[in-house]
Design a protein around this motif. Structure first.
Motif, PDB file in Angstrom:
ATOM      1  N   ILE A   1       0.827  -1.202   0.000  1.00 39.01           N
ATOM      2  CA  ILE A   1       0.000   0.000   0.000  1.00 39.01           C
ATOM      3  C   ILE A   1       0.867   1.261   0.000  1.00 39.01           C
ATOM      4  O   ILE A   1       0.575   2.234  -0.713  1.00 39.01           O
ATOM      5  N   ILE A   2       1.940   1.262   0.776  1.00 40.07           N
ATOM      6  CA  ILE A   2       2.821   2.436   0.800  1.00 40.07           C
ATOM      7  C   ILE A   2       3.433   2.676  -0.576  1.00 40.07           C
ATOM      8  O   ILE A   2       3.446   3.810  -1.083  1.00 40.07           O
ATOM      9  N   GLU A   3       3.931   1.619  -1.217  1.00 48.42           N
ATOM     10  CA  GLU A   3       4.583   1.772  -2.517  1.00 48.42           C
ATOM     11  C   GLU A   3       3.597   2.171  -3.609  1.00 48.42           C
ATOM     12  O   GLU A   3       3.838   3.111  -4.362  1.00 48.42           O
ATOM     13  N   ARG A   4       2.483   1.480  -3.712  1.00 46.86           N
ATOM     14  CA  ARG A   4       1.562   1.712  -4.830  1.00 46.86           C
ATOM     15  C   ARG A   4       0.642   2.910  -4.602  1.00 46.86           C
ATOM     16  O   ARG A   4       0.346   3.655  -5.544  1.00 46.86           O
ATOM     17  N   ASP A   5       0.205   3.109  -3.361  1.00 48.39           N
ATOM     18  CA  ASP A   5      -0.840   4.098  -3.126  1.00 48.39           C
ATOM     19  C   ASP A   5      -0.353   5.408  -2.521  1.00 48.39           C
ATOM     20  O   ASP A   5      -1.026   6.421  -2.634  1.00 48.39           O
ATOM     21  N   ILE A   6       0.808   5.378  -1.858  1.00 52.05           N
ATOM     22  CA  ILE A   6       1.367   6.620  -1.308  1.00 52.05           C
ATOM     23  C   ILE A   6       2.497   7.137  -2.184  1.00 52.05           C
ATOM     24  O   ILE A   6       2.514   8.308  -2.578  1.00 52.05           O
ATOM     25  N   LEU A   7       3.441   6.255  -2.519  1.00 56.05           N
ATOM     26  CA  LEU A   7       4.572   6.667  -3.361  1.00 56.05           C
ATOM     27  C   LEU A   7       4.239   6.641  -4.850  1.00 56.05           C
ATOM     28  O   LEU A   7       4.951   7.240  -5.652  1.00 56.05           O
ATOM     29  N   GLY A   8       3.177   5.938  -5.216  1.00 51.64           N
ATOM     30  CA  GLY A   8       2.745   5.913  -6.611  1.00 51.64           C
ATOM     31  C   GLY A   8       3.595   5.043  -7.509  1.00 51.64           C
ATOM     32  O   GLY A   8       3.594   5.214  -8.730  1.00 51.64           O
ATOM     33  N   GLY A   9       4.342   4.089  -6.943  1.00 47.51           N
ATOM     34  CA  GLY A   9       5.199   3.218  -7.741  1.00 47.51           C
ATOM     35  C   GLY A   9       4.657   1.807  -7.851  1.00 47.51           C
ATOM     36  O   GLY A   9       3.593   1.473  -7.333  1.00 47.51           O
ATOM     37  N   ASN A  10       5.436   0.973  -8.522  1.00 45.82           N
ATOM     38  CA  ASN A  10       5.068  -0.435  -8.699  1.00 45.82           C
ATOM     39  C   ASN A  10       6.332  -1.285  -8.668  1.00 45.82           C
ATOM     40  O   ASN A  10       6.497  -2.209  -9.454  1.00 45.82           O
ATOM     41  N   ARG A  11       7.246  -0.948  -7.728  1.00 45.78           N
ATOM     42  CA  ARG A  11       8.573  -1.554  -7.699  1.00 45.78           C
ATOM     43  C   ARG A  11       8.676  -2.606  -6.597  1.00 45.78           C
ATOM     44  O   ARG A  11       8.470  -2.315  -5.425  1.00 45.78           O
ATOM     45  N   THR A  12       9.012  -3.813  -7.004  1.00 45.94           N
ATOM     46  CA  THR A  12       9.184  -4.901  -6.045  1.00 45.94           C
ATOM     47  C   THR A  12      10.259  -4.573  -5.027  1.00 45.94           C
ATOM     48  O   THR A  12      10.103  -4.832  -3.823  1.00 45.94           O
ATOM     49  N   ARG A  13      11.379  -4.005  -5.481  1.00 48.32           N
ATOM     50  CA  ARG A  13      12.499  -3.718  -4.597  1.00 48.32           C
ATOM     51  C   ARG A  13      12.103  -2.786  -3.460  1.00 48.32           C
ATOM     52  O   ARG A  13      12.506  -2.991  -2.305  1.00 48.32           O
ATOM     53  N   VAL A  14      11.305  -1.755  -3.751  1.00 50.86           N
ATOM     54  CA  VAL A  14      10.869  -0.822  -2.713  1.00 50.86           C
ATOM     55  C   VAL A  14       9.962  -1.527  -1.705  1.00 50.86           C
ATOM     56  O   VAL A  14      10.074  -1.327  -0.492  1.00 50.86           O
ATOM     57  N   ILE A  15       9.067  -2.375  -2.194  1.00 49.44           N
ATOM     58  CA  ILE A  15       8.178  -3.131  -1.306  1.00 49.44           C
ATOM     59  C   ILE A  15       9.006  -4.002  -0.366  1.00 49.44           C
ATOM     60  O   ILE A  15       8.723  -4.092   0.840  1.00 49.44           O
TER      61      ILE A  15
END
Length: 448
Positions: free
Chosen positions: A329-343
């Motif tokens: 949720i933080i990566e996709r919905d707050i940061l607006g990304g779709n990166r596995t590494r960040v998750i």
């Protein structure tokens, strides 16, 4: 003393072997993907049995084991309803919510909110869930630490706790949803074996204890109105919850997702009866569930080992799902990304933060309710109302204002110890969602 020391050493060895098995099993089926959506859903490849077992493993956590034991001391057999309302919520989720959200191109709960009430509501919802779910993860770690302290003492309890936290973070951060669901399935089986084994022994070896238990699901301490309040505060999170949504999105079809909830619900009822029985038969203990593992317990060593692994599975199976949901949720919905590494990095960071809370807060149920304080009135209630209403454009500003006011009331309830504030907040956010539907604003994103 020598026998107790030997048993403790064997238990430590079993726990180490257990986690090595879980890591091997969970990582064996994981797939590498740089796309966060695939990492969070396992490419929607899971059948209904795997999803159902994963739901059970996720739900039967600290609140449903050690926490329910504490509730039994205060409320007697009414502790059953802590999971009972969850079973009702799951049935409603499968019946009414699954078809709606599976028709959306969504991966997380805030993305569903985006379909319903627009991007601003999605951002606010994501922040609320991220903060709340760190508290819920912390609750599982607090319970796990307490269990290990009781099971192995010092310093082995701390060693096993550290090992467990590492195992959870590793298979979650590296394996993603595939690693989580695969380990959840194995943990759910261990849960069944451990708790049913202990309950069957109790019935056979101590029938007088079982006969003396009082099964009154309502009493002066817990009435029908208390059940309604519990359904509103806790049961609703099984209807509208990031963990339930994650299993629904990971299922290979809508039908598979619905069947998973319908299998998980009766299993939860079974667990609730068994856990309540074990607690009611041990009310003289300080911790009615955890003390079955103590040196004074009459439970045979082999059953202690099985129950210990079941309890560890319960706590671990909840923590990994909550961590992955929050990180996604933080990566996709707050940061607006779709990166596995960040998750993956978020899983590690939040997991370490939650693991350290064992030195700050020790009340499991209080931690859980703190996590729910803003989420239930600020997110779950308005989203539930919106999903149940017929599809049409919504006034996003009205929806968001109602949700925020509801969430603030939830926080006030937590700060001042007045649960009626949460109920007021739920009424406000529900009315806001209804008003947003009755008085739509032209040109806004359409609920589809």
């Amino acid at each position: 003393m020598g026998v107790m020391f030997a048993e403790r050493q064997v238990l430590v060895g079993l726990v180490v072997g257990y986690f090595l098995l879980l890591l091997w099993w969970g990582m064996r089926g994981h797939q590498r993907s740089t796309q966060g959506s695939a990492f969070l859903t396992g490419n929607q490849s899971f059948g209904w049995v795997f999803c159902a077992l994963s739901l059970v493993s996720t739900i039967i956590g600290g609140s449903a084991t050690l926490g329910m034991g504490g509730l039994a001391l205060k409320q007697g057999a009414a502790a059953f309803w802590w999971l009972g309302v969850g079973a009702i919520g799951l049935l409603i989720h499968g019946w009414l919510i699954v078809p709606k959200i599976r028709s959306m191109n969504a991966v997380t709960l805030p993305e569903v909110v985006d379909h319903v009430a627009g991007p601003w509501a999605r951002k606010v919802t994501a922040v609320i869930i991220a903060l709340s779910w760190v508290a819920i993860t912390a609750a599982q770690f607090v319970a796990l630490f307490a269990l290990y302290e009781s099971l192995a003492g010092k310093p082995w309890g701390g060693v096993l706790y550290t090992l467990t936290v590492f195992g959870i973070l590793y298979h979650t951060g590296v394996g993603g949803q595939r690693g989580v669901i695969r380990t959840d399935a194995l943990q759910a089986i261990l849960l069944l074996v451990g708790f049913l084994g202990a309950a069957l022994w109790l019935v056979g070896a101590m029938p007088e204890r079982v006969a003396n238990t009082t099964w009154h699901f309502f009493s002066e301490r817990f009435g029908v109105l208390d059940l309604v309040q519990l359904m509103l505060l806790v049961g609703i999170t099984y209807i509208i919850g990031p963990d339930m949504f994650s299993r629904t999105f990971a299922a290979k079809s809508t039908e598979a997702a619905r069947r998973a909830t319908w299998l998980a619900a009766p299993l939860m009822v079974l667990f609730s009866v068994v856990i309540t029985l074990l607690a009611l038969s041990n009310l003289e203990a300080k911790q009615p569930i955890g003390d079955w593992l103590g040196s004074a317990s009459a439970l045979p060593f082999i059953l202690k080992a099985m129950l210990a692994l079941g309890l560890i599975s319960a706590l671990s199976g909840s923590a990994d799902t909550v961590l992955l949901s929050a990180a996604g949720i933080i990566e996709r919905d707050i940061l607006g990304g779709n990166r596995t590494r960040v998750i993956q990095w978020l899983v590690f960071a939040m997991g370490i933060l939650a693991a350290l809370t064992v030195f700050v807060e020790g009340n499991i149920i209080k931690l859980l309710l703190t996590g729910y304080a803003f989420y239930v009135p600020g997110v779950a209630m308005p989203l539930l109302v919106s999903l149940l209403l017929p599809t049409r454009p919504l006034h996003t500003t009205v929806w968001l204002v109602g949700a925020l006011l509801g969430g603030v009331c939830g926080l006030c309830a937590n700060l001042f110890g007045a649960s009626y504030f949460t109920l007021i907040g739920m009424a406000i956010s529900a009315l806001g969602a209804l008003a947003a539907w009755v008085f739509p604003k032209r040109g806004v994103l359409v609920n589809s």
